[in-house]
Scaffold this motif. Structure first.
Motif, PDB file in Angstrom:
ATOM      1  N   VAL A  27       0.802  -1.210   0.125  1.00 13.13           N
ATOM      2  CA  VAL A  27       0.048  -0.033  -0.242  1.00 13.13           C
ATOM      3  C   VAL A  27       0.903   1.289  -0.162  1.00 13.13           C
ATOM      4  O   VAL A  27       1.875   1.281   0.994  1.00 13.13           O
ATOM      5  N   LYS A  28       0.543   2.065  -1.047  1.00 18.95           N
ATOM      6  CA  LYS A  28       1.502   3.232  -0.983  1.00 18.95           C
ATOM      7  C   LYS A  28       0.901   4.287  -0.314  1.00 18.95           C
ATOM      8  O   LYS A  28      -0.209   4.633  -0.436  1.00 18.95           O
ATOM      9  N   ASN A  29       1.653   4.900   0.694  1.00 16.55           N
ATOM     10  CA  ASN A  29       1.046   5.929   1.736  1.00 16.55           C
ATOM     11  C   ASN A  29       2.012   7.029   1.555  1.00 16.55           C
ATOM     12  O   ASN A  29       3.145   7.016   2.279  1.00 16.55           O
ATOM     13  N   GLY A  30       1.757   8.141   0.699  1.00 17.89           N
ATOM     14  CA  GLY A  30       2.459   9.182   0.111  1.00 17.89           C
ATOM     15  C   GLY A  30       3.709   8.620  -0.671  1.00 17.89           C
ATOM     16  O   GLY A  30       3.686   7.825  -1.748  1.00 17.89           O
ATOM     17  N   SER A  31       4.803   8.723  -0.251  1.00 16.95           N
ATOM     18  CA  SER A  31       6.054   8.295  -0.999  1.00 16.95           C
ATOM     19  C   SER A  31       6.549   7.108  -0.193  1.00 16.95           C
ATOM     20  O   SER A  31       7.850   6.668  -0.926  1.00 16.95           O
ATOM     21  N   VAL A  32       6.024   6.537   0.717  1.00 16.83           N
ATOM     22  CA  VAL A  32       6.308   5.356   1.179  1.00 16.83           C
ATOM     23  C   VAL A  32       5.453   4.177   0.845  1.00 16.83           C
ATOM     24  O   VAL A  32       4.189   4.302   0.694  1.00 16.83           O
ATOM     25  N   THR A  33       5.791   2.905   0.452  1.00 17.94           N
ATOM     26  CA  THR A  33       5.147   1.911   0.248  1.00 17.94           C
ATOM     27  C   THR A  33       5.347   1.100   1.435  1.00 17.94           C
ATOM     28  O   THR A  33       6.347   0.650   2.007  1.00 17.94           O
ATOM     29  N   GLU A  34       4.171   0.492   2.010  1.00 18.17           N
ATOM     30  CA  GLU A  34       4.066  -0.291   3.087  1.00 18.17           C
ATOM     31  C   GLU A  34       3.527  -1.538   2.970  1.00 18.17           C
ATOM     32  O   GLU A  34       2.523  -1.616   1.989  1.00 18.17           O
ATOM     33  N   GLN A  35       3.812  -2.575   3.662  1.00 14.69           N
ATOM     34  CA  GLN A  35       3.055  -4.029   3.598  1.00 14.69           C
ATOM     35  C   GLN A  35       1.790  -3.861   4.598  1.00 14.69           C
ATOM     36  O   GLN A  35       2.087  -3.366   5.734  1.00 14.69           O
ATOM     37  N   GLN A  36       0.654  -4.197   4.282  1.00 10.57           N
ATOM     38  CA  GLN A  36      -0.386  -4.309   4.875  1.00 10.57           C
ATOM     39  C   GLN A  36      -1.145  -5.527   4.935  1.00 10.57           C
ATOM     40  O   GLN A  36      -1.364  -6.124   3.874  1.00 10.57           O
ATOM     41  N   ASP A  37      -1.804  -6.045   6.148  1.00 11.40           N
ATOM     42  CA  ASP A  37      -2.187  -7.253   6.110  1.00 11.40           C
ATOM     43  C   ASP A  37      -3.688  -7.111   5.844  1.00 11.40           C
ATOM     44  O   ASP A  37      -4.422  -6.203   6.077  1.00 11.40           O
ATOM     45  N   VAL A  38      -4.381  -7.784   4.605  1.00 10.41           N
ATOM     46  CA  VAL A  38      -5.719  -7.917   4.333  1.00 10.41           C
ATOM     47  C   VAL A  38      -6.254  -9.289   4.303  1.00 10.41           C
ATOM     48  O   VAL A  38      -5.482  -9.952   4.150  1.00 10.41           O
ATOM     49  N   THR A  39      -7.710  -9.313   4.237  1.00 14.38           N
ATOM     50  CA  THR A  39      -8.379 -10.409   3.908  1.00 14.38           C
ATOM     51  C   THR A  39      -8.552 -10.421   2.485  1.00 14.38           C
ATOM     52  O   THR A  39      -9.135  -9.680   1.950  1.00 14.38           O
ATOM     53  N   GLY A  81       2.997 -16.346   0.766  1.00 12.50           N
ATOM     54  CA  GLY A  81       3.168 -16.004   2.158  1.00 12.50           C
ATOM     55  C   GLY A  81       2.005 -15.864   2.934  1.00 12.50           C
ATOM     56  O   GLY A  81       1.883 -15.662   3.995  1.00 12.50           O
ATOM     57  N   ALA A  82       0.743 -15.880   2.232  1.00  8.36           N
ATOM     58  CA  ALA A  82      -0.381 -16.036   2.847  1.00  8.36           C
ATOM     59  C   ALA A  82      -0.681 -16.951   3.767  1.00  8.36           C
ATOM     60  O   ALA A  82      -0.035 -17.925   3.886  1.00  8.36           O
ATOM     61  N   HIS A  83      -1.593 -16.484   4.679  1.00  4.03           N
ATOM     62  CA  HIS A  83      -2.027 -17.297   6.063  1.00  4.03           C
ATOM     63  C   HIS A  83      -3.376 -17.928   5.299  1.00  4.03           C
ATOM     64  O   HIS A  83      -4.315 -17.146   5.190  1.00  4.03           O
ATOM     65  N   ILE A  84      -3.564 -19.340   5.466  1.00  2.00           N
ATOM     66  CA  ILE A  84      -4.706 -20.008   5.081  1.00  2.00           C
ATOM     67  C   ILE A  84      -5.357 -20.706   6.101  1.00  2.00           C
ATOM     68  O   ILE A  84      -4.818 -21.697   6.778  1.00  2.00           O
ATOM     69  N   VAL A  85      -6.626 -20.333   6.470  1.00  2.79           N
ATOM     70  CA  VAL A  85      -7.469 -21.316   7.480  1.00  2.79           C
ATOM     71  C   VAL A  85      -8.502 -21.766   6.660  1.00  2.79           C
ATOM     72  O   VAL A  85      -9.030 -21.301   6.018  1.00  2.79           O
ATOM     73  N   VAL A  86      -8.545 -23.273   7.029  1.00  2.31           N
ATOM     74  CA  VAL A  86      -9.582 -24.092   6.399  1.00  2.31           C
ATOM     75  C   VAL A  86     -10.177 -24.709   7.580  1.00  2.31           C
ATOM     76  O   VAL A  86      -9.933 -25.385   8.350  1.00  2.31           O
ATOM     77  N   LYS A  87     -11.692 -24.590   7.465  1.00  6.02           N
ATOM     78  CA  LYS A  87     -12.632 -25.326   8.047  1.00  6.02           C
ATOM     79  C   LYS A  87     -13.533 -26.530   7.359  1.00  6.02           C
ATOM     80  O   LYS A  87     -13.831 -26.300   6.594  1.00  6.02           O
ATOM     81  N   SER A  88     -13.095 -27.644   7.975  1.00  2.00           N
ATOM     82  CA  SER A  88     -13.639 -28.850   7.238  1.00  2.00           C
ATOM     83  C   SER A  88     -14.973 -29.048   7.419  1.00  2.00           C
ATOM     84  O   SER A  88     -15.810 -28.201   8.254  1.00  2.00           O
ATOM     85  N   MET A  89     -15.714 -29.769   6.658  1.00  4.38           N
ATOM     86  CA  MET A  89     -17.299 -29.916   6.744  1.00  4.38           C
ATOM     87  C   MET A  89     -17.413 -30.455   8.145  1.00  4.38           C
ATOM     88  O   MET A  89     -18.710 -30.624   8.502  1.00  4.38           O
ATOM     89  N   ASN A  90     -16.502 -31.088   9.051  1.00  4.57           N
ATOM     90  CA  ASN A  90     -16.584 -31.620  10.106  1.00  4.57           C
ATOM     91  C   ASN A  90     -16.530 -30.438  11.250  1.00  4.57           C
ATOM     92  O   ASN A  90     -16.647 -30.930  12.365  1.00  4.57           O
ATOM     93  N   GLY A  91     -16.049 -29.178  10.897  1.00  8.18           N
ATOM     94  CA  GLY A  91     -15.810 -28.354  11.800  1.00  8.18           C
ATOM     95  C   GLY A  91     -14.521 -28.066  12.303  1.00  8.18           C
ATOM     96  O   GLY A  91     -14.347 -27.277  13.054  1.00  8.18           O
ATOM     97  N   GLN A  92     -13.589 -28.930  11.801  1.00  7.83           N
ATOM     98  CA  GLN A  92     -12.256 -28.867  12.474  1.00  7.83           C
ATOM     99  C   GLN A  92     -11.493 -27.534  11.663  1.00  7.83           C
ATOM    100  O   GLN A  92     -11.619 -27.532  10.510  1.00  7.83           O
TER     101      GLN A  92
END
Length: 130
Positions: A27-39, A81-92
């Motif tokens: 994400v560009k914030n003025g002249s600085v580019t930063e990394q930002q967590d997003v869904t 590098g993304a974080h992935i959360v998986v919910k199975s059909m059994n709720g795990q």
């Protein structure tokens, strides 16, 4: 190629897991580019498959760490590098971290290589439900 897109509809019937993907974007914030967590995606259909084990690595009980592949729709851009959360059909609920960018070379789906995130998923690993 249109035939493959029609077949994707049938492949997606097998997607009985719900997947949430979070990652970092620039994400560009003025002249600085930063990394930002997003869904990136929430509760999208997907299917987790374990990567093949070599015969010499097979054991009666698998270790707590393993590689897996996520099958999801081609229209989702999953950054490295993304974080992935998986919910199975059994709720795990199981947490994974990305090993590489997804491979979207198939007409029906993309494959995302993942590694079990043992820190986040420690309470979910074991026999039966906790």
């Amino acid at each position: 190629m249109d035939e493959l897109k029609g077949n994707a509809r049938f492949l997606h019937i097998l997607y009985n897991d719900k997947v949430t993907i979070t990652g970092q974007v620039s994400v560009k914030n003025g002249s600085v580019t930063e990394q930002q967590d997003v869904t990136i995606a929430t509760d999208i259909p997907g299917k987790v498959i374990m990567s093949g084990l070599k015969a010499g690595e097979q054991q009666e009980f698998l270790s707590n760490g393993y590689d897996a592949k996520l099958l999801i729709d081609n229209g989702i851009d999953v950054p490295a590098g993304a974080h992935i959360v998986v919910k199975s059909m059994n709720g795990q609920v199981t947490h994974y971290k990305r090993a590489s960018r997804g491979y979207a070379g198939y007409g029906s789906h993309q494959e995302v290589a993942m590694v079990l995130d043992e820190k986040a998923g420690k309470k979910n690993v074991g026999l039966g439900k906790d």
